[in-house]
Design a protein around this motif. Structure first.
Motif, PDB file in Angstrom:
ATOM      1  N   VAL A 273      -2.296  -9.566   1.963  1.00  0.00           N
ATOM      2  CA  VAL A 273      -0.993  -9.825   1.334  1.00  0.00           C
ATOM      3  C   VAL A 273       0.146  -9.148   2.086  1.00  0.00           C
TER       4      VAL A 273
ATOM      5  N   GLY B 248       6.632 -19.406  -2.227  1.00  0.00           N
ATOM      6  CA  GLY B 248       8.020 -19.817  -1.965  1.00  0.00           C
ATOM      7  C   GLY B 248       8.910 -18.606  -2.143  1.00  0.00           C
TER       8      GLY B 248
ATOM      9  N   ASN C  42      -1.505   1.856   8.077  1.00  0.00           N
ATOM     10  CA  ASN C  42      -0.499   0.916   8.573  1.00  0.00           C
ATOM     11  C   ASN C  42      -1.258  -0.241   9.222  1.00  0.00           C
TER      12      ASN C  42
ATOM     13  N   ASP D 291      -2.416   0.369   1.431  1.00  0.00           N
ATOM     14  CA  ASP D 291      -0.953   0.321   1.636  1.00  0.00           C
ATOM     15  C   ASP D 291      -0.560   1.387   2.635  1.00  0.00           C
TER      16      ASP D 291
ATOM     17  N   TYR E 216       9.043 -14.650  11.940  1.00  0.00           N
ATOM     18  CA  TYR E 216       8.265 -14.576  10.689  1.00  0.00           C
ATOM     19  C   TYR E 216       7.637 -15.943  10.384  1.00  0.00           C
TER      20      TYR E 216
HETATM   21  N1  LIG Z   1       8.223 -12.429  -2.187  1.00  0.00           N
HETATM   22  C1  LIG Z   1       8.466 -13.627  -1.643  1.00  0.00           C
HETATM   23  O1  LIG Z   1       9.422 -14.334  -2.028  1.00  0.00           O
HETATM   24  C2  LIG Z   1       7.576 -14.154  -0.566  1.00  0.00           C
HETATM   25  C3  LIG Z   1       7.793 -15.458  -0.100  1.00  0.00           C
HETATM   26  C4  LIG Z   1       6.962 -15.958   0.882  1.00  0.00           C
HETATM   27  C5  LIG Z   1       5.941 -15.189   1.380  1.00  0.00           C
HETATM   28  N2  LIG Z   1       5.764 -13.927   0.905  1.00  0.00           N
HETATM   29  C6  LIG Z   1       4.680 -13.128   1.477  1.00  0.00           C
HETATM   30  O2  LIG Z   1       3.934 -12.549   0.439  1.00  0.00           O
HETATM   31  C7  LIG Z   1       3.435 -11.301   0.860  1.00  0.00           C
HETATM   32  C8  LIG Z   1       3.783 -10.227  -0.142  1.00  0.00           C
HETATM   33  O3  LIG Z   1       5.172 -10.214  -0.354  1.00  0.00           O
HETATM   34  P1  LIG Z   1       5.829  -9.348  -1.523  1.00  0.00           P
HETATM   35  O4  LIG Z   1       7.146  -9.967  -1.824  1.00  0.00           O
HETATM   36  O5  LIG Z   1       4.839  -9.119  -2.596  1.00  0.00           O
HETATM   37  O6  LIG Z   1       6.161  -8.034  -0.729  1.00  0.00           O
HETATM   38  P2  LIG Z   1       6.013  -6.513  -1.120  1.00  0.00           P
HETATM   39  O7  LIG Z   1       6.885  -5.776  -0.164  1.00  0.00           O
HETATM   40  O8  LIG Z   1       6.208  -6.309  -2.566  1.00  0.00           O
HETATM   41  O9  LIG Z   1       4.502  -6.285  -0.794  1.00  0.00           O
HETATM   42  C9  LIG Z   1       4.056  -6.117   0.513  1.00  0.00           C
HETATM   43  C10 LIG Z   1       3.140  -4.962   0.516  1.00  0.00           C
HETATM   44  O10 LIG Z   1       2.670  -4.749   1.835  1.00  0.00           O
HETATM   45  C11 LIG Z   1       2.815  -3.379   2.141  1.00  0.00           C
HETATM   46  N3  LIG Z   1       2.995  -3.229   3.559  1.00  0.00           N
HETATM   47  C12 LIG Z   1       4.077  -3.586   4.284  1.00  0.00           C
HETATM   48  N4  LIG Z   1       3.905  -3.244   5.555  1.00  0.00           N
HETATM   49  C13 LIG Z   1       2.699  -2.622   5.644  1.00  0.00           C
HETATM   50  C14 LIG Z   1       1.985  -2.047   6.689  1.00  0.00           C
HETATM   51  N5  LIG Z   1       2.470  -2.007   7.935  1.00  0.00           N
HETATM   52  N6  LIG Z   1       0.762  -1.530   6.425  1.00  0.00           N
HETATM   53  C15 LIG Z   1       0.275  -1.547   5.178  1.00  0.00           C
HETATM   54  N7  LIG Z   1       0.910  -2.103   4.128  1.00  0.00           N
HETATM   55  C16 LIG Z   1       2.123  -2.628   4.366  1.00  0.00           C
HETATM   56  C17 LIG Z   1       4.057  -2.951   1.374  1.00  0.00           C
HETATM   57  O11 LIG Z   1       4.120  -1.552   1.232  1.00  0.00           O
HETATM   58  C18 LIG Z   1       3.829  -3.672   0.058  1.00  0.00           C
HETATM   59  O12 LIG Z   1       2.955  -2.980  -0.778  1.00  0.00           O
HETATM   60  C19 LIG Z   1       4.001 -11.041   2.270  1.00  0.00           C
HETATM   61  O13 LIG Z   1       3.031 -11.419   3.218  1.00  0.00           O
HETATM   62  C20 LIG Z   1       5.191 -11.973   2.322  1.00  0.00           C
HETATM   63  O14 LIG Z   1       5.485 -12.376   3.646  1.00  0.00           O
HETATM   64  C21 LIG Z   1       6.550 -13.400  -0.061  1.00  0.00           C
END
Ligand SMILES: NC(=O)c1ccc[n+]([C@@H]2O[C@H](COP(=O)([O-])OP(=O)(O)OC[C@H]3O[C@@H](n4cnc5c(N)ncnc54)[C@H](O)[C@@H]3O)[C@@H](O)[C@H]2O)c1
Length: 268
Positions: A94, A194, A67, A41, A163
């Motif tokens: 993720v 979703g 990052n 992370d 995105y």
């Molecule tokens: N939550 C939703 O509704 C949803 C819907 C569609 C797709 N997604 C996708 O699912 C994935 C996870 O989403 P989430 O809701 O669990 O988000 P989240 O923000 O809870 O988790 C994302 C994680 O990635 C980390 N992160 C972000 N930028 C970073 C970077 N530059 N370097 C290292 N780590 C980084 C964040 O700190 C976090 O721990 C993403 O790819 C998102 O696009 C989520």
């Protein structure tokens, strides 16, 4: 005898592992399946709660602060996994998402926002998968790559176009990974969430970014995690090059993120 999702003996790299998100849930579910976890992370404070959760489950875990959107920091990740454990058996990419202020019509989207979206939601996925696959091929060891995409990749992504395009690119590149690396025993699949009730999304439920009514289709982070762990496991040995939507049917109803017309907004 029960049929189990077994990741025993496997070293699994998970990028983006905040406790309240899909990655944190994936780390916990993969740990329960017996995996050794490498969690990545962008800062230690986000990493620590998940490291604690995984340790409490009795699994071996290693944290890396990086990052992923920075090519140099990203390049250090797989070598750190190998330095620590000597192997890599699976990857779950993720990390991703959009910043609140980045939701805007395409004609108002600045270059920088476009570039940032692609760096976080597409480019690093290529780099991590390439680096992991190189090592799997070198070690003549099979592996599984799971890339988290989105239902926003399916039809259109109003007000989050870069995105949606980045996530579509993940789907396409994942199919090519599956095709090119099949002969080395490497599988690659995309998982398309979703609307997921992660901490990040729940803070936005009442904002303009969530389609009214879509709350009933919310999935839980653990439901995404279970799909990811399944694809990482040998139970999914026949599955590669696929895009698996996990959205409680959200995408059958409308595209990910319908918007009110700007003309109507102006008239209101
Ligand atoms: N939550 C939703 O509704 C949803 C819907 C569609 C797709 N997604 C996708 O699912 C994935 C996870 O989403 P989430 O809701 O669990 O988000 P989240 O923000 O809870 O988790 C994302 C994680 O990635 C980390 N992160 C972000 N930028 C970073 C970077 N530059 N370097 C290292 N780590 C980084 C964040 O700190 C976090 O721990 C993403 O790819 C998102 O696009 C989520």
């Amino acid at each position: 005898m029960a049929l189990e999702m077994d990741l025993g003996g496997k070293v699994i790299l998970i990028c983006g592992t905040a406790r309240g998100g899909i990655g944190g849930a994936t780390a916990r579910q993969a740990a329960k399946a017996g995996a050794t976890i490498v969690a990545v992370d962008k800062d230690q404070a986000l990493l620590d709660p998940t490291l604690e959760d995984v340790m409490a489950l009795g699994a071996a875990v290693h944290g890396i602060v990086a990052n992923v959107a920075d090519p140099r920091e990203c390049a250090s990740i797989v070598p750190q996994v190998l330095a620590r454990f000597g192997r890599i058996d699976g990857v779950a990419n993720v990390a991703g998402g959009t910043a609140e202020g980045e939701w805007m019509p395409l004609d108002e989207t600045p270059d920088e926002s476009f570039r940032n979206s692609l760096a976080l939601n597409f480019e690093y996925v290529f780099r991590i998968c390439r680096d992991a696959a190189r090592e799997m091929i070198r070690q003549e060891a099979p592996g599984s790559l799971v890339n988290v995409s989105s239902v926003s990749s399916l039809t259109s992504a109003p007000w989050h176009g870069p995105y949606g395009a980045a996530k579509s690119a993940i789907n396409a590149l994942t199919r090519t990974m599956a095709n090119e690396w099949h002969e080395f025993g490497i599988r690659a699949n995309a998982v398309l969430p979703g609307a997921v009730a992660t901490e990040r999304v729940l803070t936005r439920v009442n904002s303009a970014n969530v389609v009214p009514g879509s709350e009933t289709n919310f999935t839980q982070p653990v439901e995404l995690a279970n799909a990811i762990v399944f694809l990482l496991s040998d139970l999914a040995s026949g599955i590669s090059g696929q895009s698996l939507t996990v959205d409680r049917s959200l995408s059958t109803k409308f595209c990910g993120g319908a918007r009110v017309s700007r003309r109507q907004m102006a008239e209101a």
